[in-house]
Design a protein around this motif. Structure first.
Motif, PDB file in Angstrom:
ATOM      1  N   UNK A  33       0.825  -1.217   0.000  1.00 49.25           N
ATOM      2  CA  UNK A  33       0.000   0.000   0.000  1.00 49.25           C
ATOM      3  C   UNK A  33       0.855   1.261   0.000  1.00 49.25           C
ATOM      4  N   UNK A  34       0.325   2.290  -0.655  1.00 46.94           N
ATOM      5  CA  UNK A  34       1.005   3.588  -0.619  1.00 46.94           C
ATOM      6  C   UNK A  34       0.515   4.397   0.566  1.00 46.94           C
ATOM      7  N   UNK A  35       1.450   5.095   1.210  1.00 47.46           N
ATOM      8  CA  UNK A  35       1.124   5.958   2.343  1.00 47.46           C
ATOM      9  C   UNK A  35       1.243   7.396   1.836  1.00 47.46           C
ATOM     10  N   UNK A  36       0.331   8.259   2.272  1.00 49.00           N
ATOM     11  CA  UNK A  36       0.410   9.664   1.843  1.00 49.00           C
ATOM     12  C   UNK A  36       1.675  10.307   2.398  1.00 49.00           C
ATOM     13  N   UNK A  37       2.353  11.044   1.541  1.00 49.26           N
ATOM     14  CA  UNK A  37       3.466  11.825   2.086  1.00 49.26           C
ATOM     15  C   UNK A  37       3.506  13.196   1.432  1.00 49.26           C
ATOM     16  N   UNK A  38       4.205  14.102   2.080  1.00 50.00           N
ATOM     17  CA  UNK A  38       4.310  15.494   1.643  1.00 50.00           C
ATOM     18  C   UNK A  38       5.753  15.914   1.776  1.00 50.00           C
ATOM     19  N   UNK A  39       6.213  16.719   0.853  1.00 54.71           N
ATOM     20  CA  UNK A  39       7.577  17.242   0.941  1.00 54.71           C
ATOM     21  C   UNK A  39       7.490  18.742   1.184  1.00 54.71           C
ATOM     22  N   UNK A  40       8.040  19.178   2.303  1.00 57.29           N
ATOM     23  CA  UNK A  40       8.071  20.615   2.599  1.00 57.29           C
ATOM     24  C   UNK A  40       9.527  21.007   2.854  1.00 57.29           C
ATOM     25  N   UNK A  41      10.070  21.829   1.979  1.00 58.55           N
ATOM     26  CA  UNK A  41      11.464  22.271   2.102  1.00 58.55           C
ATOM     27  C   UNK A  41      12.425  21.104   2.347  1.00 58.55           C
TER      28      UNK A  41
END
Ligand code: FES
Ligand SMILES: [Fe+2]
Length: 352
Positions: free
Chosen positions: A138-146
């Motif tokens: 399964x894919x997990x949500x991720x976010x890239x901030x700086x």
């Protein structure tokens, strides 16, 4: 008294009472809240450079409570955050950071691509409708901030909107020059409840009493607390300086602290272990080229140890039958009051 009334926090700080002490001592409340809050909020994962050389970086998220095994992977510029649990019989695939172009489960040899797609399963000749999408990770949500990567098991809670406030306020902060220093990072286990650690962070009220050294560095009169969305910002000027800020301290609901200094960034991640135990991970990101970081970290550890003593004492104190709740200082404890309101909302939803 109705159980719900114990956890209602009046919006008006001048009349509000703090959370009832049973919030900190009731194991069921602890478990319910940790499950609800930590599986629906964005959590700090790692800095992108940590998956540069070793491109697979597993995280055992809250090992003592949620125990969710996930992993970040990187292939060229493509980053994925995927489940680290084999779709065959549930073996955890990867135990520690490594370099590689596939993930291989060591139990029966199933192999996955770095994007989670099952590549190869030995011994499954004859299995019908196999492989199916259920055999992929399964894919997990991720976010890239700086270049900082955050993940969420279930992104229902929007706790990261404050990051745009940081971008605006700290538009000159040299994010690109930050590097992760393992040597200057730390992890502490503290005999306290995770929320007590956050409460202590959320007020500077205790600084002159608990941190004699730090109190000499900052101008307590300039200490300010701003309530943001799911976040609290505190800042103060340096002693004898009207314009030089000592630090920006951002707390992000529920358990993340981003501390911006002139030498770099320190990230604290608070991990609940039990009602009496909390782990705090300190990740240190100095600005490349600054050489006085070690002394600053020494001072921070001193402040940390002073904080640990008080939060451990509070954890013992709230067990007393003579203590149930207290009042907020309207001037100094806006941050704690806001945190309790956020907790209260979730508590009231979960308690019957
Ligand atoms: S559990 Fe992974 S191959 Fe069997
Ligand atoms: Fe403190």
């Amino acid at each position: 008294m109705n159980k719900k009334d114990l956890y209602k926090i009046d919006k008006d700080i001048s009349i509000a009472k703090t959370l009832d002490s049973s919030f900190y001592t009731d194991k069921n409340i602890f478990k319910t809240l940790v499950t609800d809050i930590f599986s629906s909020t964005w959590q700090y994962g790692l800095h992108i450079n940590q998956i540069r050389n070793k491109n697979v970086y597993p995280i055992n998220f809250l090992p003592e409570t949620l125990s969710e095994s996930i992993t970040f992977t990187r292939q060229n510029e493509q980053i994925n955050c995927i489940s680290n649990v084999c779709t065959h019989r549930g073996h955890v695939i990867c135990d520690s950071p490594k370099k590689g172009n596939a993930l291989k489960c060591r139990y029966h040899g199933r192999v996955f691509n770095l994007n989670g797609k099952m590549k190869n399963a030995i011994g499954f000749e004859g299995a019908k409708d196999f492989p199916s999408v259920n055999d992929n990770l399964d894919h997990i949500n991720y976010k890239n901030w700086n270049n900082f990567l955050f993940f969420s098991l279930n992104k229902t809670y929007k706790n990261l909107s404050v990051l745009s406030d940081i971008d605006k306020r700290l538009s000159n902060f040299p994010f690109k020059k930050l590097y992760f220093s393992k040597q200057l990072s730390n992890s502490f286990e503290i005999n306290t409840h995770w929320a007590m650690y956050c409460e202590n962070y959320l007020e500077g009220f205790h600084v002159p009493f608990v941190h004699k050294g730090l109190a000499k560095e900052i101008d307590n009169q300039s200490y300010n607390t701003e309530i943001l969305t799911n976040s609290v910002l505190q800042y103060a000027n340096k002693q004898d300086s009207e314009k030089d800020l000592y630090a920006h301290y951002y707390w992000i609901f529920p358990n993340l602290m981003l501390n911006f200094y002139n030498w770099g960034l320190s990230i604290n991640v608070v991990e609940p272990i039990s009602i009496n135990k909390t782990r705090v991970n300190f990740f240190t990101f100095p600005i490349d080229g600054i050489d006085f970081v070690e002394d600053q970290i020494k001072d921070l550890i001193q402040v940390e140890l002073e904080d640990q003593q008080v939060v451990e004492s509070v954890c013992r104190g709230v067990k007393s039958k003579f203590y149930s709740s207290g009042r907020y200082s309207p001037k100094h404890e806006k941050g704690v009051h806001y945190f309790h309101q956020l907790l209260s909302k979730i508590l009231l939803k979960n308690i019957r």
